[in-house]
Design an enzyme around this catalytic site. Structure first.
Site, PDB file in Angstrom:
ATOM      1  N   ASP A  30       0.850  -1.189   0.000  1.00 44.89           N
ATOM      2  CA  ASP A  30       0.000   0.000   0.000  1.00 44.89           C
ATOM      3  C   ASP A  30       0.892   1.249   0.000  1.00 44.89           C
ATOM      4  O   ASP A  30       1.901   1.308   0.706  1.00 44.89           O
ATOM      5  CB  ASP A  30      -0.914  -0.001   1.228  1.00 44.89           C
ATOM      6  CG  ASP A  30      -2.063   0.982   1.104  1.00 44.89           C
ATOM      7  OD1 ASP A  30      -3.215   0.534   1.008  1.00 44.89           O
ATOM      8  OD2 ASP A  30      -1.795   2.207   1.105  1.00 44.89           O
ATOM      9  N   ILE A  31       0.510   2.264  -0.775  1.00 46.60           N
ATOM     10  CA  ILE A  31       1.317   3.478  -0.896  1.00 46.60           C
ATOM     11  C   ILE A  31       1.259   4.324   0.385  1.00 46.60           C
ATOM     12  O   ILE A  31       2.140   5.162   0.618  1.00 46.60           O
ATOM     13  CB  ILE A  31       0.844   4.295  -2.123  1.00 46.60           C
ATOM     14  CG1 ILE A  31       1.929   5.227  -2.620  1.00 46.60           C
ATOM     15  CG2 ILE A  31      -0.446   5.051  -1.832  1.00 46.60           C
ATOM     16  CD1 ILE A  31       1.639   5.845  -3.979  1.00 46.60           C
ATOM     17  N   ASN A  87     -12.859  -3.242   2.653  1.00 46.42           N
ATOM     18  CA  ASN A  87     -13.749  -2.105   2.870  1.00 46.42           C
ATOM     19  C   ASN A  87     -14.747  -2.050   1.717  1.00 46.42           C
ATOM     20  O   ASN A  87     -14.348  -2.090   0.555  1.00 46.42           O
ATOM     21  CB  ASN A  87     -12.947  -0.797   2.918  1.00 46.42           C
ATOM     22  CG  ASN A  87     -12.046  -0.718   4.137  1.00 46.42           C
ATOM     23  OD1 ASN A  87     -12.403  -1.188   5.213  1.00 46.42           O
ATOM     24  ND2 ASN A  87     -10.869  -0.134   3.965  1.00 46.42           N
ATOM     25  N   GLY A  93     -15.226   3.305   4.165  1.00 45.72           N
ATOM     26  CA  GLY A  93     -14.109   4.113   3.692  1.00 45.72           C
ATOM     27  C   GLY A  93     -13.481   3.628   2.407  1.00 45.72           C
ATOM     28  O   GLY A  93     -12.329   3.958   2.113  1.00 45.72           O
ATOM     29  N   GLN A  94     -14.221   2.856   1.621  1.00 44.67           N
ATOM     30  CA  GLN A  94     -13.644   2.413   0.343  1.00 44.67           C
ATOM     31  C   GLN A  94     -13.330   3.618  -0.529  1.00 44.67           C
ATOM     32  O   GLN A  94     -14.164   4.528  -0.674  1.00 44.67           O
ATOM     33  CB  GLN A  94     -14.608   1.474  -0.398  1.00 44.67           C
ATOM     34  CG  GLN A  94     -13.998   0.910  -1.684  1.00 44.67           C
ATOM     35  CD  GLN A  94     -14.846  -0.170  -2.345  1.00 44.67           C
ATOM     36  OE1 GLN A  94     -15.938  -0.509  -1.882  1.00 44.67           O
ATOM     37  NE2 GLN A  94     -14.336  -0.709  -3.445  1.00 44.67           N
ATOM     38  N   SER A  95     -12.111   3.637  -1.087  1.00 45.35           N
ATOM     39  CA  SER A  95     -11.698   4.781  -1.905  1.00 45.35           C
ATOM     40  C   SER A  95     -11.213   4.376  -3.290  1.00 45.35           C
ATOM     41  O   SER A  95     -11.083   5.233  -4.161  1.00 45.35           O
ATOM     42  CB  SER A  95     -10.594   5.568  -1.187  1.00 45.35           C
ATOM     43  OG  SER A  95      -9.460   4.754  -0.991  1.00 45.35           O
ATOM     44  N   HIS A 100     -10.388  -5.089  -3.161  1.00 38.85           N
ATOM     45  CA  HIS A 100      -9.043  -5.422  -2.683  1.00 38.85           C
ATOM     46  C   HIS A 100      -9.115  -5.857  -1.237  1.00 38.85           C
ATOM     47  O   HIS A 100      -9.940  -5.375  -0.466  1.00 38.85           O
ATOM     48  CB  HIS A 100      -8.081  -4.232  -2.835  1.00 38.85           C
ATOM     49  CG  HIS A 100      -8.637  -2.938  -2.353  1.00 38.85           C
ATOM     50  ND1 HIS A 100      -9.556  -2.211  -3.083  1.00 38.85           N
ATOM     51  CD2 HIS A 100      -8.432  -2.240  -1.220  1.00 38.85           C
ATOM     52  CE1 HIS A 100      -9.894  -1.126  -2.420  1.00 38.85           C
ATOM     53  NE2 HIS A 100      -9.230  -1.113  -1.266  1.00 38.85           N
ATOM     54  N   LEU A 101      -8.208  -6.746  -0.890  1.00 37.02           N
ATOM     55  CA  LEU A 101      -8.081  -7.256   0.471  1.00 37.02           C
ATOM     56  C   LEU A 101      -6.852  -6.602   1.085  1.00 37.02           C
ATOM     57  O   LEU A 101      -5.743  -6.749   0.564  1.00 37.02           O
ATOM     58  CB  LEU A 101      -7.920  -8.778   0.407  1.00 37.02           C
ATOM     59  CG  LEU A 101      -7.848  -9.567   1.704  1.00 37.02           C
ATOM     60  CD1 LEU A 101      -9.134  -9.421   2.514  1.00 37.02           C
ATOM     61  CD2 LEU A 101      -7.608 -11.049   1.386  1.00 37.02           C
ATOM     62  N   HIS A 102      -7.060  -5.849   2.174  1.00 40.50           N
ATOM     63  CA  HIS A 102      -5.933  -5.274   2.911  1.00 40.50           C
ATOM     64  C   HIS A 102      -5.358  -6.355   3.825  1.00 40.50           C
ATOM     65  O   HIS A 102      -6.108  -7.016   4.555  1.00 40.50           O
ATOM     66  CB  HIS A 102      -6.394  -4.127   3.820  1.00 40.50           C
ATOM     67  CG  HIS A 102      -6.929  -2.925   3.124  1.00 40.50           C
ATOM     68  ND1 HIS A 102      -6.201  -1.763   2.977  1.00 40.50           N
ATOM     69  CD2 HIS A 102      -8.134  -2.687   2.551  1.00 40.50           C
ATOM     70  CE1 HIS A 102      -6.946  -0.858   2.361  1.00 40.50           C
ATOM     71  NE2 HIS A 102      -8.119  -1.390   2.091  1.00 40.50           N
TER      72      HIS A 102
END
Ligand code: AMP
Ligand code: ZN
Length: 114
Positions: A30-31, A87, A93-95, A100-102
């Site tokens: 993740d950035i 999310n 808070g999906q952006s 995607h799976l964190h």
């Protein structure tokens, strides 16, 4: 999906910091990491949110979780512990609108999440 950030990573037009890849999923750092280890696992197929999954994606969802296990092992957090989170939509808070799976780990986390 031409305008999708994660589809651009899957196609190689944008190059993420890849941790793991197989024929169905791509995993990259993740950035804006929220933990010492914060990796995103994305399906190579564009799916917008968790709400868009259906029975045709059953094996793919399994691949995403197995990739989380692989990433946890590779990054050294499998035994200490980690969280795998999706999310979905605004309240979560999906952006980025490609599912995607964190995978987060390397520090103690609170519960419930904020
Ligand atoms: P979410 O808020 O669940 O949709 O998560 C989107 C995640 O994508 C956030 O944790 C962002 O930091 C991450 N992200 C956004 N742009 C990039 C990028 N170019 N490379 C890696 N991760 C990104
Ligand atoms: Zn996409």
């Amino acid at each position: 999906m031409q305008d999708c950030l994660f589809c651009k990573m899957v196609s190689g037009h944008i190059k993420p910091d890849i941790v793991y890849e197989n024929s169905q999923v791509l995993a990259f750092h993740d950035i804006n990491p929220q933990a010492p280890v914060h990796v995103l696992i994305v399906p190579k197929q564009h799916i917008t949110t968790l709400n868009d999954l259906d029975g045709s994606h059953t094996a793919l969802v399994g691949e995403m979780l197995l990739a989380a296990q692989e990433v946890a092992q590779q990054t050294g957090i499998a035994d200490s512990g980690y969280r795998a989170v999706v999310n979905c939509n605004a309240d979560a808070g999906q952006s980025v609108w490609h599912i995607h799976l964190h995978v987060l780990g390397g520090r103690r986390m609170g519960w419930p999440p904020g």
